[in-house]
Design a protein around this motif. Structure first.
Motif, mmCIF file in Angstrom:
data_model
loop_
_atom_site.group_PDB
_atom_site.id
_atom_site.type_symbol
_atom_site.label_atom_id
_atom_site.label_comp_id
_atom_site.label_asym_id
_atom_site.label_seq_id
_atom_site.Cartn_x
_atom_site.Cartn_y
_atom_site.Cartn_z
ATOM 1 N N GLN A 279 -5.257 17.589 20.473
ATOM 2 C CA GLN A 279 -4.761 16.358 19.869
ATOM 3 C C GLN A 279 -4.869 16.401 18.345
ATOM 4 N N VAL A 280 -5.952 16.982 17.841
ATOM 5 C CA VAL A 280 -6.113 17.124 16.394
ATOM 6 C C VAL A 280 -5.041 18.051 15.836
ATOM 7 N N TRP A 281 -4.841 19.190 16.484
ATOM 8 C CA TRP A 281 -3.856 20.160 15.991
ATOM 9 C C TRP A 281 -2.442 19.568 16.005
ATOM 10 N N THR A 282 -2.121 18.864 17.082
ATOM 11 C CA THR A 282 -0.796 18.244 17.185
ATOM 12 C C THR A 282 -0.640 17.134 16.142
ATOM 13 N N GLY A 283 -1.661 16.292 16.030
ATOM 14 C CA GLY A 283 -1.616 15.202 15.059
ATOM 15 C C GLY A 283 -1.509 15.699 13.629
ATOM 16 N N ASN A 284 -2.216 16.772 13.319
ATOM 17 C CA ASN A 284 -2.184 17.315 11.963
ATOM 18 C C ASN A 284 -0.807 17.863 11.607
ATOM 19 N N LEU A 285 -0.138 18.471 12.568
ATOM 20 C CA LEU A 285 1.173 19.072 12.303
ATOM 21 C C LEU A 285 2.298 18.044 12.280
ATOM 22 N N THR A 286 2.035 16.859 12.768
ATOM 23 C CA THR A 286 3.071 15.818 12.790
ATOM 24 C C THR A 286 2.673 14.692 11.834
ATOM 25 N N ASN A 287 1.853 13.791 12.306
ATOM 26 C CA ASN A 287 1.419 12.657 11.494
ATOM 27 C C ASN A 287 0.748 13.110 10.190
ATOM 28 N N GLY A 288 -0.189 14.040 10.297
ATOM 29 C CA GLY A 288 -0.959 14.457 9.124
ATOM 30 C C GLY A 288 -0.115 15.130 8.067
ATOM 31 N N LYS A 289 0.790 15.990 8.497
ATOM 32 C CA LYS A 289 1.601 16.725 7.520
ATOM 33 C C LYS A 289 2.518 15.779 6.753
ATOM 34 N N VAL A 290 3.111 14.812 7.460
ATOM 35 C CA VAL A 290 3.959 13.837 6.778
ATOM 36 C C VAL A 290 3.137 13.027 5.785
ATOM 37 N N GLY A 291 1.931 12.634 6.191
ATOM 38 C CA GLY A 291 1.069 11.870 5.303
ATOM 39 C C GLY A 291 0.716 12.625 4.038
ATOM 40 N N VAL A 292 0.413 13.899 4.174
ATOM 41 C CA VAL A 292 0.035 14.713 3.015
ATOM 42 C C VAL A 292 1.221 14.900 2.077
ATOM 43 N N ILE A 293 2.402 15.125 2.639
ATOM 44 C CA ILE A 293 3.596 15.276 1.792
ATOM 45 C C ILE A 293 3.875 13.975 1.044
ATOM 46 N N ARG A 294 3.770 12.856 1.751
ATOM 47 C CA ARG A 294 3.969 11.563 1.083
ATOM 48 C C ARG A 294 2.928 11.345 -0.006
ATOM 49 N N TRP A 295 1.682 11.676 0.286
ATOM 50 C CA TRP A 295 0.603 11.510 -0.703
ATOM 51 C C TRP A 295 0.867 12.389 -1.919
ATOM 52 N N ASP B 242 0.842 -1.198 0.000
ATOM 53 C CA ASP B 242 0.000 0.000 0.000
ATOM 54 C C ASP B 242 0.878 1.248 0.000
ATOM 55 N N PRO B 243 0.411 2.325 -0.605
ATOM 56 C CA PRO B 243 1.165 3.581 -0.530
ATOM 57 C C PRO B 243 1.438 3.971 0.920
ATOM 58 N N ALA B 244 2.598 4.506 1.183
ATOM 59 C CA ALA B 244 3.017 4.827 2.554
ATOM 60 C C ALA B 244 2.078 5.825 3.226
ATOM 61 N N SER B 245 1.461 6.705 2.453
ATOM 62 C CA SER B 245 0.590 7.732 3.037
ATOM 63 C C SER B 245 -0.629 7.137 3.722
ATOM 64 N N TRP B 246 -1.055 5.956 3.292
ATOM 65 C CA TRP B 246 -2.277 5.374 3.845
ATOM 66 C C TRP B 246 -2.179 5.148 5.355
ATOM 67 N N ALA B 247 -1.030 4.735 5.819
ATOM 68 C CA ALA B 247 -0.863 4.469 7.252
ATOM 69 C C ALA B 247 -1.048 5.750 8.062
ATOM 70 N N TYR B 248 -0.540 6.853 7.541
ATOM 71 C CA TYR B 248 -0.679 8.139 8.239
ATOM 72 C C TYR B 248 -2.139 8.577 8.284
ATOM 73 N N PHE B 249 -2.833 8.418 7.181
ATOM 74 C CA PHE B 249 -4.240 8.821 7.144
ATOM 75 C C PHE B 249 -5.093 7.911 8.022
ATOM 76 N N GLY B 250 -4.722 6.641 8.106
ATOM 77 C CA GLY B 250 -5.449 5.739 8.999
ATOM 78 C C GLY B 250 -5.324 6.167 10.444
ATOM 79 N N ARG B 251 -4.128 6.578 10.852
ATOM 80 C CA ARG B 251 -3.940 7.054 12.228
ATOM 81 C C ARG B 251 -4.703 8.351 12.468
ATOM 82 N N ALA B 252 -4.812 9.170 11.432
ATOM 83 C CA ALA B 252 -5.500 10.455 11.591
ATOM 84 C C ALA B 252 -6.976 10.256 11.906
ATOM 85 N N ASN B 253 -7.591 9.236 11.326
ATOM 86 C CA ASN B 253 -9.021 9.030 11.544
ATOM 87 C C ASN B 253 -9.365 8.874 13.020
ATOM 88 N N ASP B 254 -8.456 8.300 13.798
ATOM 89 C CA ASP B 254 -8.724 8.090 15.220
ATOM 90 C C ASP B 254 -8.837 9.421 15.958
#
Length: 386
Positions: free
Chosen positions: A190-206, A169-181
């Motif tokens: 928690q949303v703001w922190t997650g978006n700036l760390t996990n989410g931002k990496v996921g979007v760049i990878r995507w 699977d594309p690497a970005s999928w794992a980041y987006f899966g964690r974001a849903n939680d």
């Protein structure tokens, strides 16, 4: 019909940018701002309506609205660069500082919506600096090479010896899966922190996986060329562009929709689909821009979008703050109850409210609130700000 005035050119750019903002607003709402969730218990007829709305909006605007924004980003750069050039000044250093400021706005917006495009534009906008003084021919060549998606072609060639290899699977999928939680259950912090760390990496990878890292600078450069050649004042150009874009879009869309027509294994198909989808989106973006520009000069009602276009930065950030507060768990949690039809209705109401706010604000101010801050900080230390 020939339009030659600078005012008309700027009017159509403002209106087109406003149109892009509205289309982005509608897409973000039916996506629940990247929180993909289908409410349970909906009647069959409503599911059918939701699917029709989803498919229609993504056909029209998915991958195209941000491309319009990128094209206009390049146009705006040309206007600013040219205005300074006429005064004997070099705008490039000031533009680099302007991009640093845009990155700050983008990171703030990313706290609320991890799919933020401003921060990506800020980084990739640096590509305009080395090409600003190149000839039209060289800028066009560089843009075309980028549009060809060179990295995806490299992946195609790498896959040829084993075309049927099973890809992970594309690497970005794992980041987006964690974001849903944390979208569903996290606090605002928690949303703001997650978006700036996990989410931002996921979007760049995507963005990398889907070829946007190449496509965006190409569109910046094409927008700069459109500004140099005054194309937004040339209806004949857009008539020709419309015809060519329609002819190109049809086969690209067919291959994207029915990838089995490619007749290749998965390892080859995935990078080919990145290439074809990118070309399909650019072709249809040109269709949208061509139709809008041609209609603009005959249907002045399209000026309706101009206030939003003049306040596009403010509008984009505000929609992220309000939208995530509506759909995410830390706010109203409406992701649980709204399918595409209800989310579309919410998006339309928000777009109309934003438009009326823009009209009210611009009646009292020359720029939107964030635009004004950006402008003042851009020209910090300079006596000439116009």
């Amino acid at each position: 019909m020939t339009i030659t005035t600078t005012t008309s050119r700027l009017d159509v750019i403002d209106a087109l940018r406003g149109f892009a903002i509205v289309s982005i607003m509608l897409l973000h709402n039916i996506e629940h701002f990247d929180f993909y969730f289908a409410p349970a218990g909906l009647p069959v007829w409503l599911k059918t309506v939701d699917k029709a709305i989803w498919d229609s909006l993504f056909f029209l605007f998915g991958g195209k609205s941000y491309a319009i924004f990128a094209l206009l980003f390049g146009v705006t750069f040309y206007i600013q660069y040219h205005n300074r050039e006429r005064r004997g000044e070099d705008f490039r250093a000031r533009f680099a500082w302007r991009l640093v400021l845009l990155l700050a706005f983008g990171l703030f917006n990313s706290m609320f919506y991890h799919g933020d495009i401003l921060s990506i534009y800020a980084v990739l906008g640096l590509t305009l600096i080395p090409v600003a003084r190149l000839s039209n021919r060289w800028v066009a060549i560089i843009a075309v090479v980028l549009l060809l998606q060179p990295y995806a072609w490299w992946e195609v060639f790498q896959a040829l010896p084993n075309p049927d290899e099973k890809l992970p699977d594309p690497a970005s999928w794992a980041y987006f899966g964690r974001a849903n939680d944390y979208f569903a259950h996290g606090s605002a912090l928690q949303v703001w922190t997650g978006n700036l760390t996990n989410g931002k990496v996921g979007v760049i990878r995507w963005s990398w996986e889907n070829g946007r890292i190449f496509q965006i600078p190409a569109l910046f450069m094409l927008g700069m060329l459109a500004g140099r050649k005054g194309l937004f004042s040339d209806p004949l150009f857009w008539r020709r562009a419309l015809l060519i874009a329609v002819v190109l879009f049809i086969p690209f869309y067919a291959l994207k929709t029915w990838p089995e027509l490619l007749g290749v294994g998965e390892a080859v198909r995935r990078p080919l689909l990145v290439i074809i989808t990118s070309w399909s989106n650019v072709a249809f973006m040109v269709v949208l821009v061509s139709v809008f520009v041609l209609l603009f000069y005959s249907l002045r009602c399209l000026m309706f979008f101009s206030p939003l276009g003049r306040m596009s930065l403010t509008s984009y950030v505000v929609q992220s703050i309000i939208g995530t507060s509506i759909y995410y768990g830390f706010g109203l949690g409406m992701y649980q109850y709204t399918g595409a039809s209800f989310a579309l209705a919410i998006g339309l109401v928000l777009a109309l409210v934003q438009r009326q706010f823009s009209v009210w604000w611009l009646a009292k101010h020359s720029q939107g609130p964030l635009e004004s801050v950006w402008h003042k900080l851009t020209w910090l230390g300079s006596h000439a700000r116009n």
